[in-house]
Design a protein around this motif. Sequence first.
Motif, mmCIF file in Angstrom:
data_model
loop_
_atom_site.group_PDB
_atom_site.id
_atom_site.type_symbol
_atom_site.label_atom_id
_atom_site.label_comp_id
_atom_site.label_asym_id
_atom_site.label_seq_id
_atom_site.Cartn_x
_atom_site.Cartn_y
_atom_site.Cartn_z
ATOM 1 N N TRP A 57 9.214 2.745 23.206
ATOM 2 C CA TRP A 57 9.306 1.980 21.969
ATOM 3 C C TRP A 57 8.242 2.436 20.958
ATOM 4 N N ARG A 58 7.026 2.659 21.454
ATOM 5 C CA ARG A 58 5.945 3.084 20.561
ATOM 6 C C ARG A 58 6.251 4.427 19.920
ATOM 7 N N TYR A 59 6.766 5.365 20.699
ATOM 8 C CA TYR A 59 7.088 6.684 20.158
ATOM 9 C C TYR A 59 8.250 6.622 19.172
ATOM 10 N N TYR A 60 9.224 5.783 19.450
ATOM 11 C CA TYR A 60 10.359 5.655 18.532
ATOM 12 C C TYR A 60 9.900 5.184 17.156
ATOM 13 N N HIS A 61 8.971 4.254 17.145
ATOM 14 C CA HIS A 61 8.491 3.745 15.857
ATOM 15 C C HIS A 61 7.675 4.807 15.118
ATOM 16 N N ARG A 62 6.905 5.594 15.830
ATOM 17 C CA ARG A 62 6.173 6.691 15.194
ATOM 18 C C ARG A 62 7.134 7.711 14.604
ATOM 19 N N MET A 63 8.151 8.053 15.389
ATOM 20 C CA MET A 63 9.141 9.021 14.917
ATOM 21 C C MET A 63 9.885 8.488 13.700
ATOM 22 N N ALA A 64 10.273 7.218 13.762
ATOM 23 C CA ALA A 64 11.011 6.619 12.658
ATOM 24 C C ALA A 64 10.189 6.648 11.378
ATOM 25 N N ARG A 65 8.898 6.384 11.478
ATOM 26 C CA ARG A 65 8.038 6.399 10.296
ATOM 27 C C ARG A 65 7.997 7.790 9.655
ATOM 28 N N GLU A 66 7.912 8.820 10.482
ATOM 29 C CA GLU A 66 7.859 10.187 9.948
ATOM 30 C C GLU A 66 9.216 10.633 9.410
ATOM 31 N N LEU A 67 10.290 10.206 10.044
ATOM 32 C CA LEU A 67 11.632 10.543 9.553
ATOM 33 C C LEU A 67 11.934 9.837 8.237
ATOM 34 N N ARG A 68 11.465 8.606 8.099
ATOM 35 C CA ARG A 68 11.631 7.903 6.817
ATOM 36 C C ARG A 68 10.836 8.598 5.717
ATOM 37 N N LEU A 69 9.664 9.120 6.066
ATOM 38 C CA LEU A 69 8.874 9.853 5.087
ATOM 39 C C LEU A 69 9.587 11.131 4.660
ATOM 40 N N ALA A 70 10.421 11.685 5.538
ATOM 41 C CA ALA A 70 11.219 12.864 5.174
ATOM 42 C C ALA A 70 12.392 12.492 4.276
ATOM 43 N N GLY A 71 12.725 11.183 4.202
ATOM 44 C CA GLY A 71 13.782 10.738 3.298
ATOM 45 C C GLY A 71 15.001 10.137 3.961
ATOM 46 N N TRP A 72 14.998 9.997 5.289
ATOM 47 C CA TRP A 72 16.169 9.484 5.999
ATOM 48 C C TRP A 72 16.067 7.990 6.291
ATOM 49 N N HIS A 73 17.223 7.337 6.290
ATOM 50 C CA HIS A 73 17.301 5.959 6.760
ATOM 51 C C HIS A 73 17.370 5.994 8.288
ATOM 52 N N THR A 74 16.557 5.183 8.955
ATOM 53 C CA THR A 74 16.548 5.145 10.417
ATOM 54 C C THR A 74 16.650 3.710 10.906
ATOM 55 N N GLU A 75 17.156 3.576 12.103
ATOM 56 C CA GLU A 75 17.177 2.289 12.788
ATOM 57 C C GLU A 75 16.723 2.510 14.226
ATOM 58 N N THR A 76 15.853 1.629 14.690
ATOM 59 C CA THR A 76 15.272 1.777 16.021
ATOM 60 C C THR A 76 15.887 0.771 16.974
ATOM 61 N N GLY A 77 16.479 1.277 18.065
ATOM 62 C CA GLY A 77 17.044 0.428 19.100
ATOM 63 C C GLY A 77 16.181 0.453 20.344
ATOM 64 N N PRO A 78 16.564 -0.298 21.366
ATOM 65 C CA PRO A 78 15.744 -0.363 22.589
ATOM 66 C C PRO A 78 15.712 0.939 23.372
ATOM 67 N N ASP A 79 16.776 1.754 23.265
ATOM 68 C CA ASP A 79 16.810 2.972 24.067
ATOM 69 C C ASP A 79 16.945 4.245 23.255
ATOM 70 N N ARG A 80 17.084 4.139 21.932
ATOM 71 C CA ARG A 80 17.198 5.338 21.110
ATOM 72 C C ARG A 80 16.924 5.035 19.648
ATOM 73 N N LEU A 81 16.743 6.096 18.904
ATOM 74 C CA LEU A 81 16.482 6.017 17.467
ATOM 75 C C LEU A 81 17.675 6.617 16.738
ATOM 76 N N LEU A 82 18.177 5.924 15.733
ATOM 77 C CA LEU A 82 19.328 6.391 14.966
ATOM 78 C C LEU A 82 18.893 6.834 13.579
ATOM 79 N N LEU A 83 19.362 8.006 13.178
ATOM 80 C CA LEU A 83 19.120 8.527 11.843
ATOM 81 C C LEU A 83 20.470 8.585 11.148
ATOM 82 N N LEU A 84 20.609 7.822 10.036
ATOM 83 C CA LEU A 84 21.931 7.568 9.475
ATOM 84 C C LEU A 84 22.143 8.108 8.062
ATOM 85 N N GLY A 85 21.361 9.079 7.634
ATOM 86 C CA GLY A 85 21.614 9.703 6.341
ATOM 87 C C GLY A 85 20.472 9.535 5.360
ATOM 88 N N TRP A 86 20.593 10.183 4.210
ATOM 89 C CA TRP A 86 19.561 10.107 3.183
ATOM 90 C C TRP A 86 19.499 8.713 2.583
#
Length: 236
Positions: A57-86
């Motif tokens: 969970w901790r790593y998913y949130h770190r990854m999501a923060r960096e992916l959002r900084l790249a410009g993508w919308h993300t959603e964090t679930g219990p077992d995976r991270l979803l990247l759903l477009g610009w």
Amino acid sequence: MTTDSWFLSDPVSPGQEQVVNRICARVAGPLIGPEVRVASLPLGGVQVWLESPRTRWRYYHRMARELRLAGWHTETGPDRLLLLGWSSVCLSHRARMLSAALTGRLAHFDKTAFLAVMTATRLRHAGFPVEELPAEVEVRCGDALCWPARLADLDGLERRSSLEPLRLRLAQVAGLEAKVARRCGEHLALASRVARMVAGGAVPATSRAAGPRAGLTERMVCVSVPNTALSAGTAL
């Protein structure tokens, strides 16, 4: 659709999976990075997960923060991270962060010169090979700047959108990234030059005119290098 539409608005860009994997592996670090897995979703976007459940969970949130900084919308679930477009919101945030970098840390070359002096001196006293010193100092100063790695992560990614607002935002971001890349290059060139001075090597006379001055920190370099190298460092 709103200007912040993301899901199903565009197909996955060529190279996106590799770029997402690169970003997530860097954020996860050398121990967890090899466990990062990325795959396309059937209806668009990509999913990211870790093979190991350790502190996932901790790593998913770190990854999501960096992916959002790249410009993508993300959603964090219990077992995976979803990247759903610009996302226009995330792209606007990236533009603000790039602008802030240009007027903030990247505007202060003395900080980079000081860090280069301290790093090169510490490595030299630890017996680090002199011939490898400039390259190592450049790498460490690049890590401190953060943006060289972030820009390198996106290398090879074709960023596009079918939505006009997103296309304009992507173009704005690309322009700011070019400015940041040039400024980072100037900082890294300065770090390498300072490291060569600390290592006792002569710096070409043209290098000072081509790059920013280090100001007070250059005088610190002169008292950090051996006496035998002072003539080469101060004659520039």
